[in-house]
Design an enzyme around this catalytic site. Structure first.
Site, PDB file in Angstrom:
ATOM      1  N   VAL A 159     -13.841   7.324  27.024  1.00 44.09           N
ATOM      2  CA  VAL A 159     -13.250   8.577  27.501  1.00 44.09           C
ATOM      3  C   VAL A 159     -12.020   8.928  26.681  1.00 44.09           C
ATOM      4  O   VAL A 159     -11.785  10.100  26.359  1.00 44.09           O
ATOM      5  CB  VAL A 159     -12.906   8.471  29.000  1.00 44.09           C
ATOM      6  CG1 VAL A 159     -12.105   9.680  29.463  1.00 44.09           C
ATOM      7  CG2 VAL A 159     -14.181   8.333  29.831  1.00 44.09           C
TER       8      VAL A 159
ATOM      9  N   TYR B  50     -28.770  -2.336  34.231  1.00 43.01           N
ATOM     10  CA  TYR B  50     -27.755  -3.092  34.950  1.00 43.01           C
ATOM     11  C   TYR B  50     -26.785  -3.776  33.986  1.00 43.01           C
ATOM     12  O   TYR B  50     -25.639  -4.038  34.317  1.00 43.01           O
ATOM     13  CB  TYR B  50     -28.402  -4.157  35.842  1.00 43.01           C
ATOM     14  CG  TYR B  50     -29.049  -3.596  37.093  1.00 43.01           C
ATOM     15  CD1 TYR B  50     -28.298  -2.882  38.021  1.00 43.01           C
ATOM     16  CD2 TYR B  50     -30.400  -3.789  37.346  1.00 43.01           C
ATOM     17  CE1 TYR B  50     -28.890  -2.374  39.171  1.00 43.01           C
ATOM     18  CE2 TYR B  50     -31.000  -3.286  38.493  1.00 43.01           C
ATOM     19  CZ  TYR B  50     -30.239  -2.573  39.402  1.00 43.01           C
ATOM     20  OH  TYR B  50     -30.818  -2.067  40.532  1.00 43.01           O
TER      21      TYR B  50
ATOM     22  N   TYR C  68     -15.230 -12.960  20.005  1.00 45.56           N
ATOM     23  CA  TYR C  68     -15.613 -13.506  18.698  1.00 45.56           C
ATOM     24  C   TYR C  68     -16.510 -12.535  17.928  1.00 45.56           C
ATOM     25  O   TYR C  68     -16.381 -12.374  16.714  1.00 45.56           O
ATOM     26  CB  TYR C  68     -16.310 -14.854  18.884  1.00 45.56           C
ATOM     27  CG  TYR C  68     -16.682 -15.527  17.590  1.00 45.56           C
ATOM     28  CD1 TYR C  68     -15.718 -16.178  16.823  1.00 45.56           C
ATOM     29  CD2 TYR C  68     -18.000 -15.504  17.117  1.00 45.56           C
ATOM     30  CE1 TYR C  68     -16.051 -16.795  15.623  1.00 45.56           C
ATOM     31  CE2 TYR C  68     -18.345 -16.113  15.920  1.00 45.56           C
ATOM     32  CZ  TYR C  68     -17.367 -16.761  15.182  1.00 45.56           C
ATOM     33  OH  TYR C  68     -17.699 -17.357  13.988  1.00 45.56           O
TER      34      TYR C  68
ATOM     35  N   LYS D 181       2.916  -4.520  35.135  1.00 43.56           N
ATOM     36  CA  LYS D 181       3.011  -5.776  34.386  1.00 43.56           C
ATOM     37  C   LYS D 181       2.409  -5.546  32.989  1.00 43.56           C
ATOM     38  O   LYS D 181       1.203  -5.362  32.834  1.00 43.56           O
ATOM     39  CB  LYS D 181       2.269  -6.899  35.103  1.00 43.56           C
ATOM     40  CG  LYS D 181       2.695  -7.100  36.559  1.00 43.56           C
ATOM     41  CD  LYS D 181       4.185  -7.363  36.703  1.00 43.56           C
ATOM     42  CE  LYS D 181       4.587  -8.733  36.257  1.00 43.56           C
ATOM     43  NZ  LYS D 181       6.025  -9.021  36.528  1.00 43.56           N
TER      44      LYS D 181
ATOM     45  N   LYS E  10       9.404  -1.337  27.356  1.00 46.66           N
ATOM     46  CA  LYS E  10       9.013  -2.721  27.136  1.00 46.66           C
ATOM     47  C   LYS E  10       7.812  -2.816  26.192  1.00 46.66           C
ATOM     48  O   LYS E  10       7.771  -3.675  25.299  1.00 46.66           O
ATOM     49  CB  LYS E  10       8.687  -3.385  28.476  1.00 46.66           C
ATOM     50  CG  LYS E  10       8.475  -4.892  28.380  1.00 46.66           C
ATOM     51  CD  LYS E  10       8.185  -5.496  29.742  1.00 46.66           C
ATOM     52  CE  LYS E  10       9.412  -5.472  30.638  1.00 46.66           C
ATOM     53  NZ  LYS E  10       9.167  -6.230  31.902  1.00 46.66           N
TER      54      LYS E  10
ATOM     55  N   VAL F 255      -7.527   9.673  37.299  1.00 46.83           N
ATOM     56  CA  VAL F 255      -7.507  11.076  37.717  1.00 46.83           C
ATOM     57  C   VAL F 255      -8.802  11.408  38.443  1.00 46.83           C
ATOM     58  O   VAL F 255      -9.735  10.610  38.480  1.00 46.83           O
ATOM     59  CB  VAL F 255      -7.329  12.019  36.499  1.00 46.83           C
ATOM     60  CG1 VAL F 255      -5.901  11.977  35.981  1.00 46.83           C
ATOM     61  CG2 VAL F 255      -8.293  11.667  35.374  1.00 46.83           C
TER      62      VAL F 255
ATOM     63  N   CYS G 205     -38.511  12.918  33.914  1.00 49.09           N
ATOM     64  CA  CYS G 205     -39.263  11.909  33.161  1.00 49.09           C
ATOM     65  C   CYS G 205     -40.170  11.105  34.101  1.00 49.09           C
ATOM     66  O   CYS G 205     -41.193  11.596  34.549  1.00 49.09           O
ATOM     67  CB  CYS G 205     -38.302  11.020  32.375  1.00 49.09           C
ATOM     68  SG  CYS G 205     -39.128  10.025  31.104  1.00 49.09           S
TER      69      CYS G 205
ATOM     70  N   HIS H 125     -35.741  14.903  29.111  1.00 46.71           N
ATOM     71  CA  HIS H 125     -34.471  14.591  29.768  1.00 46.71           C
ATOM     72  C   HIS H 125     -33.489  15.749  29.531  1.00 46.71           C
ATOM     73  O   HIS H 125     -32.755  15.747  28.535  1.00 46.71           O
ATOM     74  CB  HIS H 125     -33.878  13.306  29.194  1.00 46.71           C
ATOM     75  CG  HIS H 125     -34.590  12.064  29.610  1.00 46.71           C
ATOM     76  ND1 HIS H 125     -34.117  11.227  30.593  1.00 46.71           N
ATOM     77  CD2 HIS H 125     -35.762  11.519  29.178  1.00 46.71           C
ATOM     78  CE1 HIS H 125     -34.958  10.210  30.748  1.00 46.71           C
ATOM     79  NE2 HIS H 125     -35.960  10.364  29.902  1.00 46.71           N
TER      80      HIS H 125
ATOM     81  N   GLU I 256     -30.733  16.367  30.858  1.00 41.52           N
ATOM     82  CA  GLU I 256     -29.321  15.981  31.023  1.00 41.52           C
ATOM     83  C   GLU I 256     -28.618  15.709  29.701  1.00 41.52           C
ATOM     84  O   GLU I 256     -27.392  15.889  29.587  1.00 41.52           O
ATOM     85  CB  GLU I 256     -29.208  14.745  31.927  1.00 41.52           C
ATOM     86  CG  GLU I 256     -29.746  13.441  31.362  1.00 41.52           C
ATOM     87  CD  GLU I 256     -31.231  13.210  31.612  1.00 41.52           C
ATOM     88  OE1 GLU I 256     -31.669  12.047  31.494  1.00 41.52           O
ATOM     89  OE2 GLU I 256     -31.944  14.184  31.918  1.00 41.52           O
TER      90      GLU I 256
END
Length: 548
Positions: free
Chosen positions: A37, A72, A165, A203, A239, A257, A396, A522, A524
């Protein structure tokens, strides 16, 4: 003397305005911190100044692309116009920048090593010992600079977390690019700063450690974007500047937000655009956000709402359907309506079909997917929407299951199915596409990317699109079996869209229903904040009508 002066000026202007300028974004502390983002927002900021912007995502995994990965594990697979199966961050880039990116803009370790090994086998490195440095890093640099050609600025996001790594070859490659390109490369580090609730104190130590780790690889960030739950205070900024060795004016804050589309304006207000223009010596105009702000105002304070059921098998992880969620937001903003999403686990529907009637749905979307698990529940969602006259959109796999449902419950072919789900079905109303029958590898072998779709005049699809053709993106192996089409049509199913290059069903609809449409493609993936796709607009319009 005159020639040498002209040559010096030519070299100066070449390196100032023609040599690619890179903004490299790394992440620290933890994964999922929101680099994608931030990168997309930086791109929007530069686009608002009239600059041409490109964006590249580097994923350190060994998979060649995201196509074979479980949702997933990695969320949605975003499909590019040229058929790339990529990381979902490319979707962020396209939506924020309003561009279409090619598959080469998603670089993986798998692609890099595969290319280097191919070159070694071909003899390109004949006589050399092929090593991580310089051969792998050179391949990374080549791909990045090739992608950057022809743009004012290219954003490069390195996936994962500094310290992983598997990131090392990519960090080394961009370190070398900084040495070679000098001030035309900017490093921005995005890291999480937690808020300790007990003391109400930010922190910064985790961020400090991630910057120290980045320095260990030879990279000093030019700017830091602090991700936090709420705006950080001046003490935290001071800092971070001290311990990250970054000036306070180059420390920015991306806090939580209501919508990620607000992030470009937040970073702009903090001076991100001016910082990059100055740091990269860019010639740009005054930024304009008029269209973006109009979209945000509609998105943030809608007058209406519509409850939309989202039926699928990966609903525990909404990122698996990220582009569909965003497409509904885009359509909602255009119609002054908030789509309130109700996630329906199709496995649970199989156990308790009656639960659908208790959800108070104004619309239903049956989502994409693969495999048998939960499909009977998805078919029940289709049936519920058809019988109860709930505005419906299938995408789909959702379209394929809509045809299965229609064949079973309207045509009376009780054992109708897709051969993906039941290879022995006596009524294969959905079957493997002919060109897929000879495919013997899974990666990158589906029907992928843009295809032209012809729209049948006088149909719902024609009224939605207002044209006789459209271009949409695809990702599938199975399709409607044309041998069953006469029976399906006779029973009332209308094919309202066909692929232009081959005779394949692309859109189906049911006349007499308030809104029942499904697409093999699709839609979208081509939705944009100010350019919602017609089928999503139509769904929410019908939902508002049914609510009234």
């Amino acid at each position: 003397m005159y020639i040498s002066t002209v040559l010096r000026w030519f070299i100066y202007w070449w390196f100032r305005f023609v040599v690619p300028k890179l903004v490299v974004v790394t992440g620290g502390v933890m994964s999922g911190v929101g680099k994608g983002v931030v990168v997309a927002s930086i791109g929007r900021i530069l686009r608002a100044r009239g600059l041409s912007v490109n964006a590249v995502k580097i994923d350190p995994y060994i998979n060649v692309d995201a196509g074979t990965m479980n949702p997933y594990a990695h969320g949605e697979v975003f499909v590019t116009y040229d058929g790339g199966e990529t990381d979902l961050d490319l979707g962020h880039y396209e939506r924020f920048l309003d561009v279409e990116l090619p598959r080469r803009n998603n670089i993986t370790s798998g692609q890099i090593y595969f290319s280097v090994i191919e070159k070694e086998r071909r003899g390109d490195y004949l006589g050399q010992t092929v090593q991580l440095i310089p051969h792998v890093t050179d391949e990374i640099k080549r791909r990045v600079t090739e992608a950057a050609g022809g743009y004012d600025v290219t954003l490069v996001e390195i996936g994962g977390t500094v310290g992983d790594y598997e990131q090392l070859p990519f960090l080394e490659a961009v370190r070398q690019l900084r040495l070679e390109m000098g001030e035309d490369v900017v490093f921005i580090h995005v890291a999480w700063v937690p808020l300790l609730r007990v003391t109400n104190e930010f922190k910064t130590k985790p961020l400090q450690h991630s910057v120290a780790e980045l320095r260990r690889y030879g990279i000093q960030p030019d700017a830091v974007v602090v991700r936090s739950e709420k705006p950080i205070d001046a003490g935290a900024v001071k800092k971070i500047a001290l311990f990250a060795h970054v000036p306070q004016y180059a420390i920015f804050n991306s806090y939580d937000v209501d919508t990620t589309y607000r992030v470009p304006l937040i970073l702009e207000q903090q001076g991100m655009g001016d910082f990059l223009v100055r740091r990269l010596r860019l010639a740009s105009r005054e930024p304009s956000y008029r269209e973006w702000e109009e979209f945000l105002s509609k998105l943030s304070a809608p007058r209406y709402r519509a409850v939309v059921g989202m039926c699928g098998k990966y609903v525990e992880l909404p990122d698996a359907y990220l582009s569909i969620v965003e497409a509904l937001k885009h359509a909602g903003a255009a119609l002054d309506v908030k789509p309130e999403l109700v996630w329906i686990n199709s496995v649970e529907v199989e156990k308790d079909p009656d639960r659908l009637g208790k959800l108070g749905l104004d619309a239903m979307v049956v989502l994409p997917g693969f495999g048998k698990r939960g499909t009977e529940g998805m078919i029940e969602c289709v049936r519920h929407a058809r019988v109860e006259k709930i505005p419906f959109l299938g995408i789909c796999f959702g379209m394929q299951l809509a045809v299965v449902e229609f064949a079973r419950n309207v045509l009376g072919l009780r054992e109708a199915n897709s051969t993906e789900l039941d290879p022995e079905t006596p009524h294969p109303v959905v079957h493997l596409a002919p060109e897929q029958k000879e495919v013997d590898v899974l990666g990158g072998s589906m029907i992928l990317g843009n295809r032209e779709v012809e729209i049948v005049p006088g149909t719902l699809a024609a009224s939605l699109y207002g044209t006789n053709a459209t271009v949409e993106r695809h990702r599938h192996r199975y399709e409607i079996n044309l041998s069953y089409l006469p029976k399906l049509s006779e029973a009332g199913l209308v094919v309202s869209g066909w692929r232009r290059d081959v005779r394949r069903v692309e859109i189906i609809e049911l006349p007499g229903h308030p809104y029942f449409i499904a697409t093999q493609f699709h839609p979208e993936f081509r939705s944009r904040p100010a350019k919602p796709r017609p089928v999503f607009l139509g769904l929410l319009k019908a939902a508002l009508t049914s609510r009234r």
